[in-house]
Structure formats: structure tokens, C-alpha cells
Motif scaffolding. Structure first.
Motif, PDB file in Angstrom:
ATOM      1  N   HIS B  26       6.088  35.021  39.994  1.00 27.69           N
ATOM      2  CA  HIS B  26       6.262  34.129  38.843  1.00 27.69           C
ATOM      3  C   HIS B  26       5.427  34.557  37.643  1.00 27.69           C
ATOM      4  CE1 HIS B  26       8.702  31.382  41.107  1.00 27.69           C
ATOM      5  NE2 HIS B  26       7.790  31.270  42.043  1.00 27.69           N
ATOM      6  N   TYR B  51      15.156  35.777  44.847  1.00 33.62           N
ATOM      7  CA  TYR B  51      14.012  36.001  43.955  1.00 33.62           C
ATOM      8  C   TYR B  51      14.325  36.636  42.603  1.00 33.62           C
ATOM      9  CZ  TYR B  51      11.863  35.228  48.485  1.00 33.62           C
ATOM     10  OH  TYR B  51      11.529  34.695  49.700  1.00 33.62           O
ATOM     11  N   ASP B  54      13.559  34.390  39.587  1.00 35.56           N
ATOM     12  CA  ASP B  54      12.109  34.187  39.417  1.00 35.56           C
ATOM     13  C   ASP B  54      11.484  35.346  38.652  1.00 35.56           C
ATOM     14  OD1 ASP B  54      12.418  31.958  40.984  1.00 35.56           O
ATOM     15  OD2 ASP B  54      11.470  32.799  42.778  1.00 35.56           O
ATOM     16  N   SER B  58      10.000  35.532  34.774  1.00 39.88           N
ATOM     17  CA  SER B  58       8.565  35.779  34.595  1.00 39.88           C
ATOM     18  C   SER B  58       8.283  36.874  33.567  1.00 39.88           C
ATOM     19  CB  SER B  58       7.930  36.174  35.932  1.00 39.88           C
ATOM     20  OG  SER B  58       8.256  37.512  36.254  1.00 39.88           O
TER      21      SER B  58
END
Lengths: 362, 362
Positions: B26, B51, B54, B58
């Protein structure tokens, strides 16, 4: 009597020797510095007919294999690359084996990249058979083309050595001699005015082996000197692109092989002279170079392609990081400098250059 | 409170950091040490679902692209490799761009090799999402498979960094946890008896993030310590093959994916114990390891393949240079040694080992 010349090149990973001389292909093995478990010679159809058996016979090794790829730029493909790996596996090559790239720049690039990646890298030796390949065989750049761009897939991987038999250069067709010689002119312009004067002091038709050996050695030394400082092209290695901003764009627009690389670079050198004059108003010997190129049969008709198209192609060139084109210019002879040229100016320079060449040719 | 751990790895070309901790995905961008012109995240179908968003979120960067490859060993192909280059070109990546390998060893290997060769090498960051990939994400080995051999086409190319979010490991299926943990066992056996005791002091079902972070960090440090001394595997890096002589051969004979890499390595560790006992009669904790593996669900039925076939496959393994098989053995715990085993002995050991396992399982 004709002597063999030796130069040592320092790469980041290791140093390697460059041997230049006559008939070296008949004594290849004596220039090796290691015992190899097996040897795979990679060459193309044209070179195989002339020199493959000479090299094979000179090796006196029980595990010698060869693989012949098609001649020309098309061989720098992912398919040929994979075939070379298949061949290497089927011949039983291991990490102690050697690949020899016998041929011009295409063979050196694709075979070098295969060697760089076979089992994560084995030794390879460059045996250039063109004048142009004096340039690509040192400096450690190996690559293949992607359908969407030249040399897009590759590595920095220095050879274990370069064995340069200048006798193989005499059978080159004229346009190949012109092509390679243009890169020598470029190297001289970057760093050695005396070499430049020597290069244009006689015509291509009267080149002797001895004469050529000296010039090739000097060209290689100049290139090596630059690459030693900046192997990965983050700085001054870019100077080697003198003449290539226009040369590459034309090569790509016209299709590879339409005109040789070096002949288009020669045109690019003239263009770089003219742009340098606009930026620095120096005394560059444009007339002298133009006259020498013309007399030696360089095609100096700039193909009619719109400046906008040329500019667009320059921008697609992988060497361009920013939006503005970076060109190598000469502040004066042997004083290269990298400069950004804005689009508007560049379009104007291209148009002027096209007009000038058209007038000279009319 | 859970801390982020940092380790620095020294590669020949440069040093790079390894960050291990929870939720790092993150905050990916805060672990970068450079501004990149654009970023291409490469991941596989399975990991993308969990993922990818994410990581994308980020990054807070205007030029972020992603490319999803198929999951599994088949993606380590020349075709995927070429597709990654196509994608990189079409996304406009340049030499200042970054590739991120988000996934297990397959993603790391193929994306790493693409990064190693795109424009002759751009930065890449490993973001492992399996335990097994702790091993492949450091050490700089990147590669794809040839139809005729695993990892035959590749480079040594160190990442710019490793960002290891241990939270992603909790969603792994059991056989993947077993697979990665076996490589940790191997690393401990090579260099750290305390770590080995710690590893088998509890069961896989009760692994916490904190516990795992410590073990992964130690495993990475052991591997890095070996690789720093011998990046190109001319000497002690071969010790990392403990358990792999048999493991690789079985993996190749059974077909990749039939049983996980690490589960077969675990079998190989037991075999290496037995061979070590024959060669050095040491006190190796075979029973203890066998019991722990059994309790934790490792499949310890050695598939019935004739010893001759296994031997033939070992000999095809690229790591074997000579005619005799080199195996990594343990003189005692944390005392690895490379030994040549002649064919006759090896066939006998394999047969004994098969018989023993069959008896234990009956």
C-alpha cells in the motif's frame, strides 16, 4: 611484411583483446585465451560460402559446430535468436563453451545476444568480416530487433575477444566499403583530426590491407576510449551518434537495406555539419567532405521525405528520452557536444538541407 | 506493533535494498530511490485479482501501466517474453522507466529478463507474493525456459530493489507454503543451525506474519551472503543446489506443476541427507526432518521412476558440466560441500532411497 596489431579494450566486466591483421582466420585458435569444451560458429549464408571452412579448419577442436543464418537485417529477429539457443542446446554447449560470431554487424548482434543469454551468458568472440562491424564488434552492445523498433531487445555484453582478418574485407561490395568507412569518418570527426585527414586523403578504390588495418585500429581505439568511460550510454557514449539522428531516421523510413547504414550516416554527418554551423558558426570542412563523398560514390540525394515525417521518426528513436531531439554537433573539429534542438528549428534545418542537396544534384 | 525490516544486498553491478514487512504494497512508491518516467507492473492472473489494484493505487504516478500474464510455469516462454517487450514499447517505456514484477518466481523471472533486455536493461523491482520467491527475488538470476530446458535463456541482472509484503503470503494455498518453506529449510541447512531449529520448531499452520518475516529475512541474508561471494555460480553459489539435484530431475520428469518445486526439493533434502551419511557417516537429523515434513503434509511418496531415468535427467540438467553428477552434500550441519558421485553409486543410492520411502509409507 605485414604485422598483426593488438589493442586491449577495457569493459566493465573484463578486458579483452582485439587482433587486427591479414589471414588471422587461418589461425583462429591461437588467439583464444581459454580451453573451451565446444565451439559454435554462427555466420550467415554469404559469409559461410567464403570463410566458414577456413575458420573451422583453423580450430583443430573436436567439438566444433556451425549454424548458418540468413543474410541481412531480418535475421536480427526473435525467431533467429531462439533458433540459436535451440542449436546451442542440441550441440550440447555448456557454460564452458564458446560462440563465434563470424560476419558483419547483424551476425555479431544476434549471435552476441544469444551468447549473452545462453545459460545466462557464455563467452563469445567477434570475427568481423565487414568494415562497418569494426564499430559494432567493440563496445559490448548486442541486440535483436522488435517488430516495432530496432535493437529494442538486447544486453551490454562484452566479447571475450575480437579477431579481425582484414583480408576478408577485400571481397566486400563497394556500398559496404562506403558504409563502414563512413563510421570511420565519424570516429575521426569525434576525436582525431589527423585520422580524419588521412581518411579523406585517398579514395576507397586504392585501400590496401595495411592502410585499412591502421585506420580500423585507430577507429576502434577511439570508440573504445569513449565506451570505456561510459559503457552504458548515460553520457558521452551518445557522441557516437554523430550523424545518426538523421541516418537512423532515414534508414527506418526507407526500410533497412534500401541504402546502407553508413551511406545514410554519411548524409547525417553532412547534416550535422550544417546544424553545427548554425549553432556555433564554426569552420567545418563541409565542402571537402561533400566532395570526397561524392567522388567516392556515396549517394547524396536526400530522398524526398517530408521534414515532419523525418522529425516524427527521430522522436520514435529509442535514444530520445525527452520531447526535444538531442543531436550530436561539432563545436569545432573533434569537439563533439550533445544539444537539444527544438522542433521548429529542426524542421527548418531539414528543409534547408534537402533544398541544398537538391540544388547541388541538379 | 509490526516493524519493517531492511536488508541490503551487494550485487556486482550495484547494491539494492530488500524491504520486508506487512502492508508494504500500500506504500510501494515510498521504497523507490529514483524518479521513473513510467512504470509497467507485470503480474499474473491470480495475483492480479488480489493485489494489482493495491499496488497501482499506491504509486500515485501518472504513467502507470500493467500487464497480466497467465499463471504458472508456461508463462516463462519466449512468447510471453516478447509480449512483455511489445507491451513496454506500446506503453512508451524508455530507459528511465521501471518494471515491477508482482508475483511469484515465474513472474519475477520472466519480467526480470524482460527488464534486463528492454533497451539493453532498465530498472526492475521485485514484489514477491510467495514464500518461494524470497529465494528467486534476490541473487539476480532471471530467465525464461527453452522447450528443451528450464532457465536456458537468461541473464544475471540484479533488481533495483525488493519489496516484500508478507501479508500477501497468508492467502497462499498450503502446497505453496510448503514449497517456499522448503527453500528456507535448505538455506538454514547450508549456514545456520539455529535458524533450522527455529524453522522446524513450529508447524506451518501456525505461522504468523512476524515469525515469517524474521525467517524470510534470515533466508534472504544467507542466500545473499553466498551470492555476494559468487554471483555467477562458478563456485560456492552451487551450494544453493542442496536438495535440487533430485528435486529438479523429478520436477522435470513429472512435468512442472505436478508437484510444487519446494515439495520436491524437500524430498531432495532427505536424499542429500542419506547420501551425505554414506559419504561422511555424520549425524544428520534425518528422522527429525522426515517427521516434521510428514506432519506438515509434504508428499513423501517418491514417484516410481526408474533410477536410470532419474540419472539420465540429472545429466541433462544444465548445472552438470562433467559426466559425473555433482551433488551438494553436508559434511555436517551447515557444512556444505560439492562432490562428484559416480553413476553406479548414485543409482544404488536412488534405489535405496526409493525402497526406504516405500517402506515408510506402507
Amino acid at each position: 611484411m605485414f604485422l598483426m596489431k593488438e589493442t586491449t579494450i577495457k569493459a566493465a566486466s573484463h578486458s579483452y583483446p582485439v587482433y587486427i591483421g591479414e589471414n588471422l582466420r587461418h589461425q583462429t585458435a591461437q588467439y583464444f585465451h581459454k580451453d573451451y569444451s565446444s565451439i559454435l560458429i554462427i555466420t550467415d549464408e554469404t559469409v559461410a560460402d567464403c570463410y566458414l571452412s577456413d575458420v573451422k579448419n583453423s580450430l583443430a577442436h573436436e567439438n566444433v559446430f556451425s549454424y548458418v543464418i540468413q543474410a541481412g537485417e531480418k535475421a536480427k529477429s526473435i525467431d533467429t535468436f531462439y533458433q540459436l539457443h535451440t542449436q546451442a542446446i542440441e550441440c550440447g554447449l555448456d557454460r564452458q563453451s564458446l560462440m563465434i560470431a563470424l560476419g558483419g554487424g547483424v551476425v555479431g548482434d544476434v549471435a552476441g545476444f544469444a551468447a549473452a543469454t545462453f545459460m545466462r551468458g557464455i563467452d563469445f568472440i567477434q570475427m568481423p568480416t565487414t568494415i562497418l562491424a569494426h564499430d559494432s564488434s567493440v563496445g559490448g552492445k548486442v541486440a535483436i530487433n522488435h517488430e516495432q523498433g530496432k535493437n529494442m531487445i538486447g544486453s551490454f555484453y562484452a566479447p571475450a575477444g575480437v579477431i579481425y582478418d582484414v583480408q576478408t574485407l577485400h571481397s566486400l561490395p563497394d556500398h559496404e566499403i562506403r558504409s563502414g568507412y563512413a563510421e570511420l569518418l565519424k570516429e575521426a570527426l569525434l576525436a582525431d583530426v589527423d585520422l580524419y585527414q588521412l581518411l579523406i586523403s585517398n579514395d576507397l578504390s586504392v585501400l590496401s590491407s595495411q592502410d585499412l588495418s591502421y585506420k580500423l585500429q585507430r577507429g576502434i581505439e577511439i570508440k573504445a576510449g569513449i565506451v570505456e568511460i561510459d559503457e552504458r550510454e548515460s553520457g558521452i557514449r551518445k557522441h557516437l551518434n554523430l550523424g545518426h539522428t538523421l541516418g537512423h531516421a532515414l534508414e527506418s523510413l526507407l526500410g533497412y537495406g534500401y541504402q546502407t547504414h553508413g551511406e545514410l550516416v554519411a548524409l547525417g554527418l553532412l547534416f550535422a555539419f550544417r546544424v553545427s554551423e548554425k549553432k556555433f558558426t564554426p569552420e567545418l570542412p563541409f565542402e571537402q567532405l561533400y566532395t570526397w563523398l561524392k567522388r567516392n560514390g556515396y549517394p547524396l540525394n536526400m530522398p524526398f521525405i517530408k521534414p515532419e515525417e523525418i522529425l516524427a521518426k527521430m522522436k520514435k528513436d529509442k535514444k530520445t528520452l525527452r520531447t526535444e531531439i538531442q543531436m550530436v554537433l561539432l563545436k569545432s573539429m573533434a569537439q563533439p557536444v550533445l544539444m537539444e534542438i527544438n522542433d521548429e528549428s529542426l524542421l527548418e534545418y531539414l528543409e534547408d538541407f534537402q533544398t541544398e542537396l537538391a540544388q547541388r544534384n541538379s
